[in-house]
Design an enzyme around this catalytic site. Structure first.
Site, PDB file in Angstrom:
ATOM      1  N   ASP A 292      -9.569 -16.399 -16.295  1.00 37.32           N
ATOM      2  CA  ASP A 292     -10.337 -16.889 -15.153  1.00 37.32           C
ATOM      3  C   ASP A 292     -11.406 -17.900 -15.585  1.00 37.32           C
ATOM      4  O   ASP A 292     -12.167 -17.632 -16.524  1.00 37.32           O
ATOM      5  CB  ASP A 292     -11.013 -15.677 -14.500  1.00 37.32           C
ATOM      6  CG  ASP A 292     -11.580 -15.971 -13.123  1.00 37.32           C
ATOM      7  OD1 ASP A 292     -10.801 -16.266 -12.208  1.00 37.32           O
ATOM      8  OD2 ASP A 292     -12.816 -15.903 -12.964  1.00 37.32           O
TER       9      ASP A 292
ATOM     10  N   ASP B 117      -4.155   3.933   2.661  1.00 36.79           N
ATOM     11  CA  ASP B 117      -5.588   3.640   2.843  1.00 36.79           C
ATOM     12  C   ASP B 117      -5.832   2.190   3.261  1.00 36.79           C
ATOM     13  O   ASP B 117      -6.979   1.754   3.376  1.00 36.79           O
ATOM     14  CB  ASP B 117      -6.394   3.997   1.582  1.00 36.79           C
ATOM     15  CG  ASP B 117      -6.057   3.094   0.396  1.00 36.79           C
ATOM     16  OD1 ASP B 117      -5.135   2.257   0.514  1.00 36.79           O
ATOM     17  OD2 ASP B 117      -6.719   3.216  -0.653  1.00 36.79           O
TER      18      ASP B 117
ATOM     19  N   HIS C 251      -4.109 -17.179  -4.994  1.00 35.96           N
ATOM     20  CA  HIS C 251      -4.945 -16.380  -4.087  1.00 35.96           C
ATOM     21  C   HIS C 251      -6.199 -17.105  -3.615  1.00 35.96           C
ATOM     22  O   HIS C 251      -6.948 -16.555  -2.817  1.00 35.96           O
ATOM     23  CB  HIS C 251      -5.329 -15.073  -4.802  1.00 35.96           C
ATOM     24  CG  HIS C 251      -6.190 -15.337  -6.008  1.00 35.96           C
ATOM     25  ND1 HIS C 251      -5.707 -15.980  -7.137  1.00 35.96           N
ATOM     26  CD2 HIS C 251      -7.495 -15.090  -6.257  1.00 35.96           C
ATOM     27  CE1 HIS C 251      -6.686 -16.110  -8.009  1.00 35.96           C
ATOM     28  NE2 HIS C 251      -7.780 -15.571  -7.510  1.00 35.96           N
ATOM     29  N   ASP C 252      -6.448 -18.314  -4.138  1.00 38.76           N
ATOM     30  CA  ASP C 252      -7.633 -19.084  -3.732  1.00 38.76           C
ATOM     31  C   ASP C 252      -7.275 -20.268  -2.828  1.00 38.76           C
ATOM     32  O   ASP C 252      -8.163 -21.028  -2.442  1.00 38.76           O
ATOM     33  CB  ASP C 252      -8.332 -19.675  -4.972  1.00 38.76           C
ATOM     34  CG  ASP C 252      -8.923 -18.630  -5.883  1.00 38.76           C
ATOM     35  OD1 ASP C 252      -9.279 -17.534  -5.395  1.00 38.76           O
ATOM     36  OD2 ASP C 252      -9.028 -18.899  -7.101  1.00 38.76           O
TER      37      ASP C 252
ATOM     38  N   ASP D 252      -5.191 -10.419 -15.719  1.00 38.37           N
ATOM     39  CA  ASP D 252      -6.218 -11.404 -15.398  1.00 38.37           C
ATOM     40  C   ASP D 252      -7.437 -11.054 -16.247  1.00 38.37           C
ATOM     41  O   ASP D 252      -7.903  -9.912 -16.225  1.00 38.37           O
ATOM     42  CB  ASP D 252      -6.552 -11.325 -13.903  1.00 38.37           C
ATOM     43  CG  ASP D 252      -6.907 -12.662 -13.310  1.00 38.37           C
ATOM     44  OD1 ASP D 252      -7.705 -13.381 -13.928  1.00 38.37           O
ATOM     45  OD2 ASP D 252      -6.397 -12.988 -12.222  1.00 38.37           O
TER      46      ASP D 252
ATOM     47  N   GLU E 132      -7.374 -20.839 -16.526  1.00 37.57           N
ATOM     48  CA  GLU E 132      -7.715 -21.481 -15.251  1.00 37.57           C
ATOM     49  C   GLU E 132      -8.863 -22.449 -15.501  1.00 37.57           C
ATOM     50  O   GLU E 132      -9.913 -22.053 -16.004  1.00 37.57           O
ATOM     51  CB  GLU E 132      -8.134 -20.426 -14.217  1.00 37.57           C
ATOM     52  CG  GLU E 132      -8.282 -21.045 -12.840  1.00 37.57           C
ATOM     53  CD  GLU E 132      -9.283 -20.331 -11.936  1.00 37.57           C
ATOM     54  OE1 GLU E 132      -9.181 -20.505 -10.717  1.00 37.57           O
ATOM     55  OE2 GLU E 132     -10.186 -19.635 -12.440  1.00 37.57           O
TER      56      GLU E 132
ATOM     57  N   ASP F  88       0.848  -1.194   0.000  1.00 34.65           N
ATOM     58  CA  ASP F  88       0.000   0.000   0.000  1.00 34.65           C
ATOM     59  C   ASP F  88       0.883   1.244   0.000  1.00 34.65           C
ATOM     60  O   ASP F  88       1.648   1.460   0.945  1.00 34.65           O
ATOM     61  CB  ASP F  88      -0.898  -0.036   1.249  1.00 34.65           C
ATOM     62  CG  ASP F  88      -1.707   1.242   1.398  1.00 34.65           C
ATOM     63  OD1 ASP F  88      -1.906   1.944   0.380  1.00 34.65           O
ATOM     64  OD2 ASP F  88      -2.143   1.530   2.534  1.00 34.65           O
TER      65      ASP F  88
ATOM     66  N   ASP G 275      -1.823  -1.206  -3.810  1.00 35.33           N
ATOM     67  CA  ASP G 275      -2.159  -0.441  -5.019  1.00 35.33           C
ATOM     68  C   ASP G 275      -1.034  -0.540  -6.050  1.00 35.33           C
ATOM     69  O   ASP G 275       0.019  -1.144  -5.801  1.00 35.33           O
ATOM     70  CB  ASP G 275      -2.456   1.021  -4.652  1.00 35.33           C
ATOM     71  CG  ASP G 275      -1.417   1.593  -3.703  1.00 35.33           C
ATOM     72  OD1 ASP G 275      -0.227   1.304  -3.901  1.00 35.33           O
ATOM     73  OD2 ASP G 275      -1.797   2.315  -2.755  1.00 35.33           O
TER      74      ASP G 275
END
Ligand code: TEU
Length: 559
Positions: free
Chosen positions: A199, A25, A329-330, A98, A256, A21, A29
Site C-alpha cells: 500500500d 452479519d 477498490h478505490d 496487502d 502501489e 458473507d 468474511d
C-alpha cells in the site's frame, strides 16, 4: 525477455468485506471466500490478492491496522485464514497479502505507547513535530481532506497522517520500526503466503525538511506530495525490505505508487534492482482529474488514454514489468467509466477486458469486473460508507458551496463505494451476498447482473474473461510480446500489435457507440490471420475489413 511465473499469472483482487458473507452479519468474511474458491478456480486466476484482513477498527476498512498478526474479528479467525491458505494452495493458486506499512491505526499498541510521552521508547515509531506559531507544523493537506497533522494534547505535539487522523504515518527513518515491519513480513512468509501488494509504498520516505507545499487554486492547504512521493530513501528502503524480509522466498510483489512515472518505475522494477516486480501506476486512473481532484470528473479522451498506456508499455519494455488494471477498490467500475453501462454493457465490458489483457504486463481483475458490475447511484449521502467520500462531501458541500446535486453526481461517477457494493452472486435477496443486512447496500441491478446468470450463459462477460485467461496460458506472445501502438490519433479505436519471435497479435478495440472503420499498415496483411477472440460473432478468413461495431473488439493471431 526473462520468463517468470508472476508475469504469466492473472491476479484477482478480493475486497473481503464485500465478497461473500458466510455468517449473516452483513460483512463478507474469510469463510465466505472459502465458499467461492471453486468459482475463482473456474475463472482460471492464479493469484488472489486479499485487501487487508488484519485486526482493524475499520476507519478505512482495514487499511488502518491495529494488529498485524491477527485477523479482523468480523472476518473470522487465524484458523479460518490458515484453512483458506491451505485450500487456495491445494487448488494450485496463491495468496498475495496487502501490506499497509506507511501507517498503522491509531489504535495500534505502538501508537498508544508513542503518544503517551515524549521519552517513550516508541515515540519515534511515528512522526511527531511541535506546532508552528500555535498551528500545524506545515501546510500539508491530508489525502482524505483537512490538515495532515493532528494535535495531541498529551504531549503538546502534532503527528503526521497523510490519510485519516486514525492512520498515523510510521517513521521509516527509525531502524527499530523497520525491523518490526520485516519481522511481521517474515512471520507471514513463514506461514506460506505468496506475496505482497504494498500500500502507497512510495510514500515511505519523507523529505526531512517537512517544508510547506505549494497552494493551488486558492485552497486552504498545500500539496505535500513533492516531499513524500518517491522520497530520498525510498529505493534504499525497498532494497532493505528485500534483503531483510523477502530474500529466499519466491513471492510476487507489487507496489502501489500514486504519482510514479515510467522512468521511476523502471528503477523500482528493473530486474537487477532488487526492489519490486511491478508497480500500480495511476496515470490512466487520473484521467478526468481537474481543480477539485477526482471530483471534478472532467471528460477524458481516448487518445490520452492510449498515449498513457503506450508510454508505460514501451517505457518498461525489456527490463521492468507492468501491472495492468482498470479498477480496484478505490476506483469506479470500469464499464461505467471507460465503457457503457447501459445498452452496450456486455459488449463494452468484454472489449475493455480484451484491450487490457492483451497488453504486456500482469493483469489484475477486481472482484465483480468479470461480471460487468457497474457503478451505483445511491440517492442519499447516508447510504455511503467510504471515509474519503464522506469527508469530501462534507468539505465541498459545507465549506466550498457545492450544491448537493453536483456533489452527488460526482459521487455517482467517482466514489470508491462504486467498487465496494457487495458481489452479486444470484438473484435472491441481497444478491446472495448475505442473509443479514449488508454493511453497504447491494446495487439494485443484481437481478440482471449476477454470477449465477453469467455462469449459465456461455456468451457472458464471465466466460469471456475465462477465455482471455486461457489464451494467456496457451500463447507466450500474450505474456511476452513487444507492444506497438497503431493509429495513435484515432479517437475511436485503440489498436496495437504485440510481436514475439515470428508471430504477431493484432488487437482492435472500438471505444465508441458508433461503427468505426480503419486502415491498417499494409505489412500486417502479409500474414495469415486467425481470430483468437472477439465480442461479436463473425468468423471469416484473414483480417476483416469491415468497420468495427459499437464497442467491438477483435484479436487476431498473425503468423
Ligand atoms: O490508496 C492510496 C491512494 O492514494 C488512494 O487513496 C487514492 O488516492 C484514493 O483512494 C483515490 O480516491 C491506498 C488504498 O488502496 C486505499 O484503499 C487506502 O484508503 C489508502 O491507501 C490508505 O491506506
Amino acid at each position: 525477455m526473462d520468463k517468470a511465473w508472476w508475469k504469466e499469472a492473472v491476479v484477482y483482487q478480493v475486497y473481503p468485506r464485500s465478497f461473500m458473507d458466510s455468517d449473516g452479519d452483513g460483512i463478507g468474511d474469510i469463510n465466505g471466500i472459502l465458499m467461492k474458491l471453486d468459482y475463482l478456480q473456474e475463472l482460471g486466476v492464479n493469484v488472489i490478492w486479499l485487501s487487508p484482513v488484519y485486526q482493524s477498527p475499520n476507519d478505512d476498512n482495514g487499511y488502518d491496522i491495529s494488529d498485524y498478526k491477527a485477523i479482523m474479528t468480523e472476518f473470522g479467525t487465524m484458523a479460518d485464514f490458515d484453512r483458506l491458505l491451505k485450500a487456495v494452495h491445494e487448488r494450485g493458486m496463491k495468496i498475495m497479502m496487502d501490506l499497509v506499512v506507511n501507517h498503522s491505526s491509531d489504535e495500534h499498541p505502538w501508537f498508544e505507547e508513542s503518544r503517551s510521552s515524549k521519552d517513550n521508547p516508541k515515540r519515534d515509531y511515528y512522526i511527531w513535530k511541535p506546532g508552528r506559531n500555535g498551528k500545524e507544523p506545515n501546510n500539508w493537506e491530508s489525502i482524505f481532506k483537512g490538515s495532515a497533522w493532528e494535535y495531541d494534547e498529551r504531549t503538546d505535539e502534532y503527528y503526521l497522517h497523510l490519510f485519516s487522523r486514525k492512520q498515523p504515518d510510521l517513521n521509516w527513518e527509525n531502524p527499530k520500526l523497520r525491523e518490526e515491519i520485516y519481522s511481521i513480513m517474515t512471520w507471514w512468509l513463514n506461514k506460506g503466503v505468496d506475496g505482497f501488494r504494498m500500500d502507497v509504498i512510495n510514500f515511505l520516505s519523507k523529505d526531512q525538511s517537512y517544508s510547506d507545499g505549494a497552494i493551488q487554486h486558492e485552497k486552504q492547504y498545500g500539496d505535500g506530495s513533492p516531499f513524500f512521493l518517491n522520497g530520498p530513501r525510498i529505493h534504499e528502503f525497498l532494497q532493505e525490505i528485500n534483503q531483510r524480509a523477502l530474500s529466499g522466498h519466491d513471492v510476487i510483489t507489487v507496489g502501489e505508487m500514486p504519482g510514479v512515472t515510467p522512468e521511476e518505475a523502471q528503477l523500482f522494477t528493473g530486474k537487477d534492482r532488487g526492489e519490486l516486480h511491478m508497480v500500480f501506476q495511476f496515470e490512466h486512473m487520473d484521467l478526468g482529474k481537474g481543480p477539485e481532484g477526482k471530483w471534478s470528473n472532467d471528460k477524458w479522451k481516448l487518445t490520452e488514454l492510449k498515449r498513457i498506456l503506450s508510454k508505460w508499455q514501451t517505457g518498461l519494455e525489456g527490463d521492468g514489468w507492468n501491472s495492468l488494471y482498470w479498477n480496484n477498490h478505490d476506483q469506479p467500475r470500469v464499464v461505467s467509466r471507460f465503457g457503457n453501462d447501459g445498452k452496450y454493457r456486455i459488449e463494452s465490458a468484454k472489449m475493455l477486458a480484451a484491450c487490457l489483457h492483451m497488453l504486456q504486463g500482469t493483469p489484475y481483475i477486481y472482484q465483480g469486473e468479470e461480471l460487468g458490475m457497474t457503478n451505483v447511484a445511491f440517492e442519499s449521502i447516508d447510504e455511503y460508507r467510504d471515509i474519503e467520500t464522506l469527508n469530501s462531501y462534507d468539505e465541498l458541500v459545507h465549506s466550498h458551496g457545492w450544491s448537493k446535486e453536483r456533489m452527488m453526481s460526482a459521487i455517482h461517477a467517482r466514489s470508491r463505494d462504486n467498487a465496494r457494493t457487495p458481489i452479486q452472486w444470484n438473484d435472491s435477496r441481497n444478491g446472495g451476498f448475505t442473509k443479514g443486512t449488508p454493511w453497504i447496500k447491494v446495487n439494485p441491478n443484481f437481478p440482471e447482473i449476477n454470477a449465477e446468470k453469467a455462469y449459465n450463459d456461455p456468451n457472458s462477460i464471465f466466460h469471456f474473461y475465462k477465455k482471455l485467461i486461457q489464451l494467456r496460458k496457451e500463447h507466450d506472445i500474450v505474456v511476452y510480446g513487444r507492444f506497438e501502438l497503431l493509429l495513435p490519433d484515432d479517437e475511436r479505436i485503440f489498436a496495437y500489435t504485440r510481436s514475439f519471435e515470428e508471430e504477431k497479435l493484432l488487437v482492435l478495440c472500438n471505444f465508441k457507440e458508433e461503427q468505426a472503420s480503419y486502415t491498417l499498415p499494409e505489412e500486417l496483411h502479409a500474414y495469415s490471420a486467425t481470430k483468437l477472440i472477439g465480442n461479436y460473432d463473425q468468423e471469416e478468413e484473414g483480417i476483416s475489413s469491415k468497420p468495427l461495431q459499437p464497442y467491438e473488439c477483435r484479436v487476431y493471431h498473425l503468423k
